[in-house]
Design an enzyme around this catalytic site. Structure first.
Site, PDB file in Angstrom:
ATOM      1  N   ASP A  89     100.190  36.382  81.784  1.00  0.00           N
ATOM      2  CA  ASP A  89      99.643  36.616  80.444  1.00  0.00           C
ATOM      3  C   ASP A  89      98.404  37.498  80.534  1.00  0.00           C
ATOM      4  O   ASP A  89      97.416  37.127  81.164  1.00  0.00           O
ATOM      5  CB  ASP A  89      99.278  35.280  79.799  1.00  0.00           C
ATOM      6  CG  ASP A  89      98.683  35.453  78.410  1.00  0.00           C
ATOM      7  OD1 ASP A  89      99.441  35.292  77.425  1.00  0.00           O
ATOM      8  OD2 ASP A  89      97.473  35.733  78.305  1.00  0.00           O
ATOM      9  N   TYR A 122      91.580  42.758  77.710  1.00  0.00           N
ATOM     10  CA  TYR A 122      91.155  42.283  79.028  1.00  0.00           C
ATOM     11  C   TYR A 122      90.851  43.450  79.969  1.00  0.00           C
ATOM     12  O   TYR A 122      90.154  43.261  80.966  1.00  0.00           O
ATOM     13  CB  TYR A 122      92.208  41.395  79.676  1.00  0.00           C
ATOM     14  CG  TYR A 122      92.558  40.133  78.939  1.00  0.00           C
ATOM     15  CD1 TYR A 122      91.831  39.692  77.825  1.00  0.00           C
ATOM     16  CD2 TYR A 122      93.632  39.346  79.354  1.00  0.00           C
ATOM     17  CE1 TYR A 122      92.181  38.538  77.158  1.00  0.00           C
ATOM     18  CE2 TYR A 122      93.979  38.182  78.700  1.00  0.00           C
ATOM     19  CZ  TYR A 122      93.260  37.781  77.593  1.00  0.00           C
ATOM     20  OH  TYR A 122      93.609  36.633  76.936  1.00  0.00           O
ATOM     21  N   LYS A 150      98.916  41.557  74.428  1.00  0.00           N
ATOM     22  CA  LYS A 150      98.474  41.340  73.047  1.00  0.00           C
ATOM     23  C   LYS A 150      97.817  42.601  72.482  1.00  0.00           C
ATOM     24  O   LYS A 150      97.171  43.342  73.229  1.00  0.00           O
ATOM     25  CB  LYS A 150      97.452  40.190  72.995  1.00  0.00           C
ATOM     26  CG  LYS A 150      97.856  38.946  73.777  1.00  0.00           C
ATOM     27  CD  LYS A 150      96.753  37.908  73.813  1.00  0.00           C
ATOM     28  CE  LYS A 150      97.071  36.799  74.804  1.00  0.00           C
ATOM     29  NZ  LYS A 150      96.839  37.196  76.205  1.00  0.00           N
ATOM     30  N   HIS A 168      96.443  39.375  68.739  1.00  0.00           N
ATOM     31  CA  HIS A 168      95.456  38.598  69.489  1.00  0.00           C
ATOM     32  C   HIS A 168      94.637  37.669  68.594  1.00  0.00           C
ATOM     33  O   HIS A 168      94.354  36.522  68.966  1.00  0.00           O
ATOM     34  CB  HIS A 168      94.535  39.553  70.264  1.00  0.00           C
ATOM     35  CG  HIS A 168      93.939  38.943  71.480  1.00  0.00           C
ATOM     36  ND1 HIS A 168      93.631  39.661  72.610  1.00  0.00           N
ATOM     37  CD2 HIS A 168      93.584  37.670  71.767  1.00  0.00           C
ATOM     38  CE1 HIS A 168      93.112  38.857  73.526  1.00  0.00           C
ATOM     39  NE2 HIS A 168      93.075  37.646  73.035  1.00  0.00           N
ATOM     40  N   ILE A 228      98.611  28.395  80.399  1.00  0.00           N
ATOM     41  CA  ILE A 228      98.370  29.564  81.254  1.00  0.00           C
ATOM     42  C   ILE A 228      96.998  29.482  81.919  1.00  0.00           C
ATOM     43  O   ILE A 228      96.092  30.228  81.569  1.00  0.00           O
ATOM     44  CB  ILE A 228      98.515  30.878  80.456  1.00  0.00           C
ATOM     45  CG1 ILE A 228      97.767  30.783  79.101  1.00  0.00           C
ATOM     46  CG2 ILE A 228      99.977  31.237  80.235  1.00  0.00           C
ATOM     47  CD1 ILE A 228      97.655  32.104  78.365  1.00  0.00           C
ATOM     48  N   LYS A 235      93.909  30.057  84.499  1.00  0.00           N
ATOM     49  CA  LYS A 235      93.437  31.269  85.176  1.00  0.00           C
ATOM     50  C   LYS A 235      92.585  30.900  86.372  1.00  0.00           C
ATOM     51  O   LYS A 235      91.804  29.951  86.329  1.00  0.00           O
ATOM     52  CB  LYS A 235      92.611  32.116  84.209  1.00  0.00           C
ATOM     53  CG  LYS A 235      92.025  33.378  84.808  1.00  0.00           C
ATOM     54  CD  LYS A 235      90.636  33.669  84.299  1.00  0.00           C
ATOM     55  CE  LYS A 235      89.578  33.018  85.133  1.00  0.00           C
ATOM     56  NZ  LYS A 235      88.195  33.356  84.737  1.00  0.00           N
ATOM     57  N   SER A 236      92.748  31.642  87.458  1.00  0.00           N
ATOM     58  CA  SER A 236      91.851  31.538  88.606  1.00  0.00           C
ATOM     59  C   SER A 236      92.031  32.800  89.437  1.00  0.00           C
ATOM     60  O   SER A 236      93.061  33.467  89.360  1.00  0.00           O
ATOM     61  CB  SER A 236      92.170  30.302  89.456  1.00  0.00           C
ATOM     62  OG  SER A 236      91.300  30.240  90.572  1.00  0.00           O
ATOM     63  N   ARG A 245      93.114  27.555  94.400  1.00  0.00           N
ATOM     64  CA  ARG A 245      93.121  26.994  93.047  1.00  0.00           C
ATOM     65  C   ARG A 245      94.366  27.444  92.283  1.00  0.00           C
ATOM     66  O   ARG A 245      94.931  26.677  91.494  1.00  0.00           O
ATOM     67  CB  ARG A 245      91.852  27.417  92.297  1.00  0.00           C
ATOM     68  CG  ARG A 245      91.676  26.799  90.925  1.00  0.00           C
ATOM     69  CD  ARG A 245      91.539  25.289  90.968  1.00  0.00           C
ATOM     70  NE  ARG A 245      90.461  24.858  91.837  1.00  0.00           N
ATOM     71  CZ  ARG A 245      89.172  24.866  91.523  1.00  0.00           C
ATOM     72  NH1 ARG A 245      88.788  25.289  90.321  1.00  0.00           N
ATOM     73  NH2 ARG A 245      88.276  24.426  92.373  1.00  0.00           N
TER      74      ARG A 245
END
Length: 276
Positions: free
Chosen positions: A48, A53, A78, A111, A231, A233-234, A239
């Protein structure tokens, strides 16, 4: 390492999306390819991203280098607020597609509703056109409230397949999730761990001690058992793998009830009715 058997959610148009995916919000473009590569190697197949971003190019590099078949990947991006409107959305989509290096995306989202701009109905018409042309497999929105969704249901041709919202034990959005369920809209959670703010919740930490899982794994398992698409995130490979290792245990009804008691209207992001 064997690929985890991640469950899928069937969207209202029959397309299936992995219920557990990998998000790249706030990951710099020059770190994105490595992070996505780690995720794909761990077994994630849903990625995603978003135009705002600034890392669609990095995502595209990782996808191209992965060697995975396109049909085995699920890619979401998005359209940003400044690019809303019919013609602008079509142009923004072309830009995103070029950065990703793809000929289609699996899910394309508005978005934010940005109600003061009042462009989301025209933006939705453009997304419906992209769906009709086969350039996106599913059309959806993000951060929409019931009033915004009702307007699309009244004026649009497609029912959004997904609404991606801030959702975690501190902000459970029961009314909005009920609206989704009533209209066949899948709920997808961004900030599923509230940027760590819910990991010290007493119910979560108690369950983590009992199950031998981390608090983050407990919260992600809670999402899955709610039926939510999630979703996390890392950028840390360990992780990234840990967040996917949530398929071998279950929360009890008592666990789910205990976590539900932690709802406290905790927003880590903007109010969708105000953000433009």
């Amino acid at each position: 390492m064997s690929t985890p058997n991640v469950p899928t959610v069937r969207l209202n148009n029959g397309v299936e999306i992995p219920q557990l995916g990998f998000g790249v919000f706030q990951v710099p473009d020059d770190q994105t390819a490595a992070a996505v590569t780690s995720a794909l190697e761990a077994g994630y197949r849903s990625i995603d991203t978003a135009a705002i971003y600034g890392n669609e190019t990095g995502v595209g590099r990782a996808l191209a280098a992965s060697g995975l078949a396109r049909q085995d990947l699920f890619v979401t991006t998005k359209v940003w607020n400044a690019d809303q409107g019919y013609d602008a959305t079509l142009r923004a989509f072309d830009t995103s597609l070029a950065k990703l290096g793809l000929d289609h995306v699996d899910l394309y989202l508005i978005h934010w509703p940005t109600p003061a701009r009042d462009r989301y109905p025209d933006t939705w018409r453009a997304i419906e056109r992209l769906a009709a042309e086969g350039r996106i497999r599913a059309a959806g929105v993000s951060n929409f409230q019931p009033a915004h969704l009702k307007r699309l249901l009244d004026t649009g041709e497609l029912v959004p397949a997904v609404n991606q919202i801030e959702l975690h034990p501190g902000l459970q959005q029961a009314e909005l999730r009920a609206f989704h369920a009533a209209h066949g809209i899948a709920t997808e959670a961004w900030s599923p761990l509230a940027q760590g703010a819910v990991l010290d919740d007493p119910a979560v930490t108690a369950i983590a001690r009992r199950t031998g899982k981390s608090p983050a794994q407990v919260v992600l398992r809670w999402h899955l058992q709610l039926g939510t698409i999630v979703i996390p995130k890392s950028v840390t490979p360990a992780r990234i793998r840990e967040n996917l290792d949530v398929l071998d245990f279950e929360l009890t009804e008592q666990d789910m009830t205990a976590i539900a008691s932690g709802d406290r209207e905790l927003r880590t992001g903007p109010d969708p009715d105000q953000f433009n």
